[in-house]
Structure formats: C-alpha cells, structure tokens
Design a protein around this motif. Sequence first.
Motif, PDB file in Angstrom:
ATOM      1  N   GLY A 167       0.929  -1.163   0.011  1.00 56.16           N
ATOM      2  CA  GLY A 167       0.018   0.134  -0.075  1.00 56.16           C
ATOM      3  C   GLY A 167       0.865   1.166   0.007  1.00 56.16           C
ATOM      4  N   PHE A 168       2.197   1.245   0.027  1.00 53.85           N
ATOM      5  CA  PHE A 168       3.100   2.199  -0.147  1.00 53.85           C
ATOM      6  C   PHE A 168       3.988   2.224  -1.406  1.00 53.85           C
ATOM      7  N   LEU A 169       4.162   3.540  -1.863  1.00 53.10           N
ATOM      8  CA  LEU A 169       4.907   3.469  -2.821  1.00 53.10           C
ATOM      9  C   LEU A 169       6.308   3.931  -2.150  1.00 53.10           C
ATOM     10  N   ILE A 170       7.403   3.067  -2.566  1.00 53.70           N
ATOM     11  CA  ILE A 170       8.727   3.127  -1.799  1.00 53.70           C
ATOM     12  C   ILE A 170       9.768   3.337  -3.009  1.00 53.70           C
TER      13      ILE A 170
ATOM     14  N   ILE B  25       5.369   6.752   0.602  1.00 51.73           N
ATOM     15  CA  ILE B  25       4.442   7.565   0.428  1.00 51.73           C
ATOM     16  C   ILE B  25       3.046   6.361   0.557  1.00 51.73           C
ATOM     17  N   ASP B  26       1.963   6.692   1.461  1.00 52.33           N
ATOM     18  CA  ASP B  26       0.862   5.815   1.620  1.00 52.33           C
ATOM     19  C   ASP B  26      -0.116   5.945   0.402  1.00 52.33           C
ATOM     20  N   THR B  27      -0.427   5.311  -0.315  1.00 48.39           N
ATOM     21  CA  THR B  27      -1.274   5.253  -1.511  1.00 48.39           C
ATOM     22  C   THR B  27      -2.696   5.249  -1.018  1.00 48.39           C
TER      23      THR B  27
ATOM     24  N   PRO C  93      -1.371  12.555   1.762  1.00 47.20           N
ATOM     25  CA  PRO C  93      -0.376  11.578   2.789  1.00 47.20           C
ATOM     26  C   PRO C  93       0.942  12.376   2.807  1.00 47.20           C
ATOM     27  N   GLU C  94       1.692  12.218   4.229  1.00 49.61           N
ATOM     28  CA  GLU C  94       2.903  12.857   4.332  1.00 49.61           C
ATOM     29  C   GLU C  94       3.956  11.905   4.009  1.00 49.61           C
TER      30      GLU C  94
END
Length: 75
Positions: free
Chosen positions: A24-27, A42-44, A52-53
């Motif tokens: 669920g995160f872009l890393i 970043i949380d998608t 989101p921060e």
Amino acid sequence: MNTVEGYHLRPSAAVLTLREEFPGFLICELRGGQGRPCLMAIDTRTTDGGRPEPVVCAGAEELRKALRAMEGGAA
C-alpha cells in the motif's frame, strides 16, 4: 538527456522486499550528492485529511519499523 543523480531505475533488494511487505506504499531509494541513501515511502490509501505525508528514513530497517507503526503493528 536529463538524468537525476542518485535515482536508480533498478531498485535495490531492500526496496523490493519493502515493496512486497508494504504493497500500500510507494517506496523508493534516493542518494544525495554525498552518496548517502535515503528511503522514502508514501501511503497510497486515500484519507479524509487530504494528501499523505512522506515517510523518510536513512535505512530499510528504520523504514520498516515506521511503516509497521503506521499500519498499527508492532514496531
């Protein structure tokens, strides 16, 4: 052709593992001018509060702990 110094098209094994653990995160992993790595997530998922921060950490284990805490798991 413009390039971004420190941005690699082939992610490291650590980034690939984190992406599998936290889908669920872009890393991504960036390196600054002095070559020090920086991992960013970043949380998608959409939230009521807006955008989101980003979560920025110096290493994979530090990022893993931060993302687990965000998901409500044990850090």
